[in-house]
Design an enzyme around this catalytic site. Structure first.
Site, PDB file in Angstrom:
ATOM      1  N   GLY A 111       3.083 -24.490  -7.270  1.00 58.45           N
ATOM      2  CA  GLY A 111       3.067 -23.172  -7.903  1.00 58.45           C
ATOM      3  C   GLY A 111       1.792 -22.377  -7.687  1.00 58.45           C
ATOM      4  O   GLY A 111       1.428 -21.543  -8.514  1.00 58.45           O
ATOM      5  N   HIS A 140       7.878 -17.241   3.040  1.00 60.48           N
ATOM      6  CA  HIS A 140       8.014 -18.313   4.035  1.00 60.48           C
ATOM      7  C   HIS A 140       6.727 -18.441   4.851  1.00 60.48           C
ATOM      8  O   HIS A 140       6.209 -17.420   5.329  1.00 60.48           O
ATOM      9  CB  HIS A 140       9.215 -18.039   4.948  1.00 60.48           C
ATOM     10  CG  HIS A 140       9.461 -19.158   5.896  1.00 60.48           C
ATOM     11  ND1 HIS A 140      10.004 -20.366   5.487  1.00 60.48           N
ATOM     12  CD2 HIS A 140       9.192 -19.295   7.209  1.00 60.48           C
ATOM     13  CE1 HIS A 140      10.067 -21.176   6.522  1.00 60.48           C
ATOM     14  NE2 HIS A 140       9.583 -20.557   7.578  1.00 60.48           N
TER      15      HIS A 140
HETATM   16  C1  GRF Z   1       4.411 -22.072   0.245  1.00 57.24           C
HETATM   17  O1  GRF Z   1       3.752 -22.345   1.450  1.00 57.24           O
HETATM   18  C2  GRF Z   1       5.680 -21.328   0.489  1.00 57.24           C
HETATM   19  O2  GRF Z   1       5.619 -20.435   1.548  1.00 57.24           O
HETATM   20  C3  GRF Z   1       6.614 -22.468   0.837  1.00 57.24           C
HETATM   21  O3  GRF Z   1       6.261 -23.494  -0.074  1.00 57.24           O
HETATM   22  C4  GRF Z   1       4.899 -23.366  -0.411  1.00 57.24           C
HETATM   23  C5  GRF Z   1       4.795 -23.330  -1.904  1.00 57.24           C
HETATM   24  O4  GRF Z   1       3.493 -23.490  -2.363  1.00 57.24           O
HETATM   25  N1  GRF Z   1       7.979 -22.060   0.815  1.00 57.24           N
HETATM   26  P1  GRF Z   1       3.158 -23.298  -3.911  1.00 57.24           P
HETATM   27  O5  GRF Z   1       4.136 -24.145  -4.725  1.00 57.24           O
HETATM   28  O6  GRF Z   1       3.276 -21.850  -4.242  1.00 57.24           O
HETATM   29  O7  GRF Z   1       1.754 -23.808  -4.078  1.00 57.24           O
END
Ligand code: GRF
Length: 207
Positions: free
Chosen positions: A17, A114
């Site tokens: 998160g 993404h």
């Molecule tokens: C991010 O790199 C997002 O693009 C991908 O998953 C990751 C999530 O990271 N889909 P976080 O949970 O926000 O730290």
């Protein structure tokens, strides 16, 4: 849309998160004129749920294992979003395909982040795959989600160069730093009513 001017975001997560945190911080700092109405995770142990609680935001952990099938789980997610009068659904590291119930209830109002320059490197291992492929440049995409994973009209992209001395970890770090800046920025455009879809393409209106 709710009656107050601030849009209400329902943020979907599955893990750490850190992007949720960037959004919560921007709301708290007043640089993003919006409210995170609810955070929903499909993983009960997701640290992002803790981040939500610390910010005084309602956190809902819903495990797909507790539901009869994917459609029932999707209806439960939709129930949480509607209960909290969400205007936009913001996927931030939500590692599960969103079903049609939510997509139909929020047409063109579901966003995804993404960690690659789509349509290159879709899927759950985008950073590793770009790194192994030896590309000189990868990046970050924010797009409107549809029923196919990592597809849908692109709102914003930012390139991140792959440097000669990069390790997977150093590249990951720079990509995440861009995500933490770009996602709140796109949400500011959304909050200002500047994002619309025309002919299946996104137009970002000037101020
Ligand atoms: C991010 O790199 C997002 O693009 C991908 O998953 C990751 C999530 O990271 N889909 P976080 O949970 O926000 O730290």
């Amino acid at each position: 849309m709710n009656n107050s001017l601030k849009p209400r975001f329902g943020v979907l997560i599955s893990g750490n998160g850190s992007n949720l945190q960037a959004i919560l911080d921007a709301c708290a700092a007043g640089t993003l004129d919006a409210e995170v109405a609810v955070v929903i995770s499909n993983k009960l142990e997701a640290y992002g749920l803790e981040r939500a609680r610390k910010s005084g935001v309602r956190a809902a952990g819903l495990s797909p294992a507790h539901y009869e099938d994917a459609a029932a789980f999707d209806r439960a997610v939709l129930g949480e979003l509607l209960r909290h009068k969400v205007d936009w659904v913001v996927m931030a590291g939500y590692m599960r395909l969103l079903g049609s119930h939510v997509l139909d209830a929020f047409p063109q109002r579901v966003l995804n982040l993404h960690p690659a320059l789509l349509p290159a490197f879709p899927g759950a291992h985008a950073i590793e795959e770009a790194f192994s492929a030896g590309v000189k440049e990868t990046g970050v995409t924010v797009h409107i989600a549809n029923e196919e994973f990592d597809q849908g009209p692109i709102i914003a992209q930012e390139a991140v160069p792959v440097l000669p001395n990069d390790s997977l970890e150093s590249l990951e770090e720079r990509i995440h730093a861009v995500e933490h800046r770009l996602y709140p920025e796109v949400l500011r455009w959304i909050a200002a009513g500047r994002v619309r879809v025309h002919d299946r393409k996104v137009v970002v209106d000037d101020h």
